[in-house]
Design a protein around this motif. Structure first.
Motif, PDB file in Angstrom:
ATOM      1  N   LEU A 139       0.828  -1.209   0.000  1.00  0.00           N
ATOM      2  CA  LEU A 139       0.000   0.000   0.000  1.00  0.00           C
ATOM      3  C   LEU A 139       0.860   1.257   0.000  1.00  0.00           C
ATOM      4  N   SER A 140       1.859   1.320   0.922  1.00  0.00           N
ATOM      5  CA  SER A 140       2.628   2.559   1.023  1.00  0.00           C
ATOM      6  C   SER A 140       3.524   2.747  -0.198  1.00  0.00           C
ATOM      7  N   PHE A 141       4.078   1.642  -0.710  1.00  0.00           N
ATOM      8  CA  PHE A 141       4.960   1.773  -1.869  1.00  0.00           C
ATOM      9  C   PHE A 141       4.154   2.132  -3.115  1.00  0.00           C
ATOM     10  N   GLY A 142       3.058   1.398  -3.343  1.00  0.00           N
ATOM     11  CA  GLY A 142       2.251   1.637  -4.544  1.00  0.00           C
ATOM     12  C   GLY A 142       1.651   3.023  -4.568  1.00  0.00           C
ATOM     13  N   LEU A 143       0.883   3.326  -3.519  1.00  0.00           N
ATOM     14  CA  LEU A 143       0.190   4.613  -3.484  1.00  0.00           C
ATOM     15  C   LEU A 143       1.200   5.757  -3.350  1.00  0.00           C
ATOM     16  N   GLY A 144       2.229   5.536  -2.524  1.00  0.00           N
ATOM     17  CA  GLY A 144       3.230   6.584  -2.306  1.00  0.00           C
ATOM     18  C   GLY A 144       3.967   6.946  -3.576  1.00  0.00           C
ATOM     19  N   SER A 145       4.415   5.924  -4.332  1.00  0.00           N
ATOM     20  CA  SER A 145       5.162   6.266  -5.550  1.00  0.00           C
ATOM     21  C   SER A 145       4.223   6.836  -6.612  1.00  0.00           C
ATOM     22  N   GLY A 148       3.711  10.280  -5.669  1.00  0.00           N
ATOM     23  CA  GLY A 148       4.992  10.952  -5.868  1.00  0.00           C
ATOM     24  C   GLY A 148       5.198  11.319  -7.330  1.00  0.00           C
ATOM     25  N   ILE A 149       4.800  10.408  -8.234  1.00  0.00           N
ATOM     26  CA  ILE A 149       4.912  10.702  -9.662  1.00  0.00           C
ATOM     27  C   ILE A 149       3.989  11.853 -10.026  1.00  0.00           C
ATOM     28  N   TYR A 150       2.779  11.812  -9.464  1.00  0.00           N
ATOM     29  CA  TYR A 150       1.811  12.877  -9.727  1.00  0.00           C
ATOM     30  C   TYR A 150       2.363  14.225  -9.269  1.00  0.00           C
ATOM     31  N   VAL A 222      -3.897  -2.532   8.155  1.00  0.00           N
ATOM     32  CA  VAL A 222      -3.002  -2.305   7.015  1.00  0.00           C
ATOM     33  C   VAL A 222      -3.018  -0.837   6.626  1.00  0.00           C
ATOM     34  N   SER A 223      -4.209  -0.217   6.616  1.00  0.00           N
ATOM     35  CA  SER A 223      -4.279   1.208   6.269  1.00  0.00           C
ATOM     36  C   SER A 223      -3.491   2.026   7.275  1.00  0.00           C
ATOM     37  N   ALA A 224      -3.680   1.734   8.569  1.00  0.00           N
ATOM     38  CA  ALA A 224      -3.001   2.527   9.597  1.00  0.00           C
ATOM     39  C   ALA A 224      -1.493   2.419   9.445  1.00  0.00           C
ATOM     40  N   LEU A 225      -1.009   1.205   9.182  1.00  0.00           N
ATOM     41  CA  LEU A 225       0.438   1.004   9.077  1.00  0.00           C
ATOM     42  C   LEU A 225       0.980   1.556   7.756  1.00  0.00           C
ATOM     43  N   GLY A 226       0.232   1.332   6.674  1.00  0.00           N
ATOM     44  CA  GLY A 226       0.731   1.700   5.358  1.00  0.00           C
ATOM     45  C   GLY A 226       0.675   3.186   5.071  1.00  0.00           C
ATOM     46  N   VAL A 227      -0.413   3.835   5.492  1.00  0.00           N
ATOM     47  CA  VAL A 227      -0.618   5.236   5.124  1.00  0.00           C
ATOM     48  C   VAL A 227       0.479   6.120   5.701  1.00  0.00           C
ATOM     49  N   ILE A 228       0.984   5.750   6.900  1.00  0.00           N
ATOM     50  CA  ILE A 228       1.996   6.598   7.533  1.00  0.00           C
ATOM     51  C   ILE A 228       3.301   6.583   6.739  1.00  0.00           C
ATOM     52  N   TYR A 229       3.700   5.372   6.285  1.00  0.00           N
ATOM     53  CA  TYR A 229       4.971   5.280   5.576  1.00  0.00           C
ATOM     54  C   TYR A 229       4.859   5.712   4.116  1.00  0.00           C
ATOM     55  N   LEU A 230       3.601   5.897   3.668  1.00  0.00           N
ATOM     56  CA  LEU A 230       3.353   6.384   2.311  1.00  0.00           C
ATOM     57  C   LEU A 230       4.117   7.680   2.049  1.00  0.00           C
ATOM     58  N   ALA A 231       4.139   8.541   3.070  1.00  0.00           N
ATOM     59  CA  ALA A 231       4.780   9.845   2.922  1.00  0.00           C
ATOM     60  C   ALA A 231       6.238   9.713   2.506  1.00  0.00           C
ATOM     61  N   LEU A 232       6.902   8.704   3.069  1.00  0.00           N
ATOM     62  CA  LEU A 232       8.316   8.515   2.801  1.00  0.00           C
ATOM     63  C   LEU A 232       8.559   8.280   1.310  1.00  0.00           C
ATOM     64  N   LEU A 234       6.437   8.856  -1.163  1.00  0.00           N
ATOM     65  CA  LEU A 234       5.976  10.002  -1.940  1.00  0.00           C
ATOM     66  C   LEU A 234       7.058  11.070  -2.019  1.00  0.00           C
ATOM     67  N   ARG A 235       7.622  11.401  -0.862  1.00  0.00           N
ATOM     68  CA  ARG A 235       8.607  12.484  -0.832  1.00  0.00           C
ATOM     69  C   ARG A 235       9.908  12.100  -1.527  1.00  0.00           C
ATOM     70  N   MET A 236      10.286  10.827  -1.392  1.00  0.00           N
ATOM     71  CA  MET A 236      11.502  10.383  -2.075  1.00  0.00           C
ATOM     72  C   MET A 236      11.311  10.413  -3.580  1.00  0.00           C
ATOM     73  N   MET A 237      10.137   9.954  -4.018  1.00  0.00           N
ATOM     74  CA  MET A 237       9.837   9.912  -5.440  1.00  0.00           C
ATOM     75  C   MET A 237       9.870  11.319  -6.025  1.00  0.00           C
ATOM     76  N   ARG A 238       9.194  12.251  -5.343  1.00  0.00           N
ATOM     77  CA  ARG A 238       9.134  13.589  -5.927  1.00  0.00           C
ATOM     78  C   ARG A 238      10.495  14.292  -5.853  1.00  0.00           C
ATOM     79  N   ALA A 239      11.268  14.030  -4.796  1.00  0.00           N
ATOM     80  CA  ALA A 239      12.603  14.630  -4.710  1.00  0.00           C
ATOM     81  C   ALA A 239      13.498  14.080  -5.828  1.00  0.00           C
ATOM     82  N   GLY A 240      13.404  12.771  -6.050  1.00  0.00           N
ATOM     83  CA  GLY A 240      14.202  12.153  -7.102  1.00  0.00           C
ATOM     84  C   GLY A 240      13.808  12.676  -8.470  1.00  0.00           C
ATOM     85  N   MET A 241      12.482  12.857  -8.657  1.00  0.00           N
ATOM     86  CA  MET A 241      12.016  13.350  -9.955  1.00  0.00           C
ATOM     87  C   MET A 241      12.435  14.792 -10.180  1.00  0.00           C
TER      88      MET A 241
END
Lengths: 355, 276
Positions: A139-145, A148-150, A222-232, A234-241
């Protein structure tokens, strides 16, 4: 400059299309070389973890005999006898050797709270935690990246700023707070989802029905655990982009007149994706820690909840067994990530493979 | 002054600074506004907020003043967060400097130990440490520092590796300075800036870890903590959700404030670097 502390991993830019499709055999060799090197390092790391946990075990008040006597009762003579039989009256070094010897036989000791071998208790709880962690990571990797691309498709735009600050706010929420909010909203008020546990007790469900039941129970944790790490992610993806946009190959892609969508996905996002894979491995230890709190909020009978039960029962050997198993788990996950990385990035291990 | 100017340019940094200022004010004013024990009974149990103006945020299950607890909790959160982060940065910098400057076997051993600490989930380690040694404020600080020093150690080592090849280090060697003195007087101070850039993330993580430990009942029992308040409120989650929501919001705002202010600092120094 540093998005979140860990995003210091640089953006890797490789645009050489031919090197992107290495022969399968070569990739295999590189992966094996990498695996061998990492395995040697991992043994040392694991040894340090074992010695550390032995020291913690020694520092804990009371020993295995005390714990045993508390649960069964017995006199001073029996205590002496047990100490002798279990080798606890020997020197520290001998005890460390005994401990290592037992661990080599996958013997983690005896749990007083459960009156069973620690290995069995942990193996029983492990699958639940693995499912929870795996789903939360997906969840966090899929939604986060994806987010992040968006955001990274247009650095500096309103949606980029909004998503960056929004994800930071999400990252600031403690896991147990988010868990409680989800419980109040979705389990207490709306009554859409179960409040906790892993499956409906005594429902005698089997097969697919049981799987669906477990899945509904896992939605909130799963939502509680995944949503928090989503930020990581997302931010890495957008910084890299944001970094990748400045590279020459993006300019070249533009000059070739490629559609913007294709530049964003196939060139910019693709280059920013690799560090995220590394993050997956680094993140696994944190997520195991986070699952302790989440599992105890949602009463999910996994490894994390077991850790809390061990603390409540003052069962130090069980707690250290959980730590050892978690360490092994983290090492295995990192090895897998490294292997995936070797397949994704042709430069990893290339020098040793003589490519 | 210029630096301050740059810091206050983005709205995010201003918001972060405001939140932190409010938090510090709360922590400092706690014993002035709410003298006496915040864990003492102040009124009827489970009084909802905004009913009685002498108890603006109401009372908890045992009739304790929620606002007083909130103020005293700010003090604990801030104290533990800052102390643990300072300890983690100190341990990390010393280990990283030693490893990077000594090289060879010392480097190898220290880095494998760092690996081991990174392999064990930090929260589990903190949990085990507190449960074995016993919950008190000092132990909680050490436990959090134990799980947080590896990041600074890695950054410090990387920085030291590049600094030790510089001319002034060679110069210090030539005039016969002791290697330990070179490492800690010449190299370490110059390796600090990138390590300090991590401090906001570490403070935030420390506050979150402390809250999670207290939530699981491993905080110092003699102090009010926000995590402990949330755990208390959890038992009456259906009837009095505000008991969990109020400290929860305080926690989120605090951590967010630390992050935002940290980003502001990093950004203002990044601008300076790109200008020069």
């Amino acid at each position: 400059m540093i998005a979140l502390a860990y995003s210091t991993v640089g953006v890797l830019s490789f645009e050489n299309e031919s090197s992107f499709a290495p022969s399968y055999g070569l990739a295999m060799t590189r992966a094996l070389i990498l695996l061998r090197r990492r395995l040697v390092g991992s043994v040392f790391v694991l040894l340090i973890v074992v010695i550390g946990s032995f020291l913690l075990l020694e520092a804990a008040p009371g020993d295995a005999v005390d714990a045993y006597i508390v649960s069964t009762g017995g006199d001073a003579g029996m205590i002496e006898l047990l100490r002798h039989r279990w080798g606890l009256d020997q020197s520290e070094l001998t005890r460390l050797a005994n401990y290592l010897w037992a661990l080599l036989h996958l013997d983690l000791g005896h749990s007083v709270t459960f009156s069973r071998p620690i290995r069995d208790v942990i193996l029983e709880r492990l699958p639940t935690t693995l499912i929870l962690m795996g789903s939360a990571t997906a969840l966090s990797f899929g939604l986060g990246s994806a987010l992040g691309i968006y955001a990274g498709a247009a650095p500096g735009s309103f949606r980029d700023r909004f998503l960056s600050v929004g994800s930071l706010a999400l990252y600031a929420v403690p896991g147990f707070c988010l868990g409680l909010v989800l419980i109040v909203v979705f389990a207490v008020d709306l009554r859409w989802l179960p409040i906790g546990g892993i499956e409906t007790i005594a429902s005698a469900k089997t097969g697919l029905e049981r799987a669906a039941d477990i899945a509904t129970h896992l939605v909130l944790p799963v939502s509680a655990l995944g949503v928090i790490y989503l930020a990581l992610y997302l931010r890495m993806m957008r910084a890299g982009m944001a970094e990748a946009w400045r590279q020459d190959f993006v300019l070249a892609a533009r000059a070739r007149g490629l559609p913007r969508r294709r530049i964003v996905l196939a060139h910019v996002a693709r280059n920013a994706l690799l560090p995220l894979v590394t993050m997956l491995g680094l993140q696994s230890a944190q997520m195991l820690g986070g699952s302790v709190v989440i599992e105890s909020v949602f009463a999910v009978p996994g490894l994390g909840r077991l850790a809390q039960e061990a603390v409540a029962g003052r069962d130090t050997p069980l707690l250290l067994g959980i730590i050892l198993v978690s360490a092994v788990l983290v090492i295995v996950i990192n090895l897998l990530v490294d292997l995936a990385y070797a397949f994704l990035d042709p430069r990893v291990g290339a020098s040793e493979a003589g490519a | 002054m210029n630096r301050l100017h740059r810091f206050f340019r983005t709205p995010e940094a201003i918001a972060g600074a405001l939140i932190l200022a409010l938090l510090v004010a709360m922590a400092l004013a706690a014993s002035l506004l709410f003298p006496g024990d915040p864990q003492a009974i102040a009124g009827p149990a489970l009084l909802p907020p905004f009913q009685d103006w002498s108890l603006p945020l109401g009372t908890d299950r045992l009739g304790r003043d929620v606002l007083a607890e909130l103020f005293h909790g700010a003090r604990t959160s801030l104290a533990v967060g800052l102390a643990a982060a300072a300890a983690a940065l100190l341990i990390g910098t010393v280990v990283g400097t030693l490893a990077g400057f000594a090289g060879g076997l010392i480097d190898e051993v220290l880095m494998r130990i760092t690996d081991a600490f990174q392999t064990v989930p930090g929260f589990l380690l903190a949990l085990a440490f507190v449960s074995i040694v016993g919950p008190s404020l000092g132990v909680v600080v050490v436990a959090i520092a134990l799980s947080a020093w590896t990041g600074p150690a890695r950054v410090a080592r990387a920085e030291v590796l590049s600094i030790r090849e510089r001319d002034y280090v060679a110069g210090a060697r030539v005039i016969g300075m002791h290697p330990i003195a070179i490492a800690f007087r010449e190299v370490l101070p110059n390796a600090l800036p990138p390590v300090l850039a991590l401090s906001s993330v570490i403070v935030a993580a420390a506050i979150l870890t402390e809250a999670a430990l207290s939530f699981l009942g491993l905080g110092d029992p003699n102090r009010v903590t926000w995590g402990g308040m949330i755990a208390e409120g959890r038992t009456v989650l259906r009837t009095a959700p505000y008991l969990s929501i109020v400290p929860g919001i305080a926690l989120v705002l605090t951590v967010l404030g630390v992050y935002l202010a940290g980003e502001g600092v990093v950004e203002s120094s990044a601008v300076r670097r790109s200008l020069s």
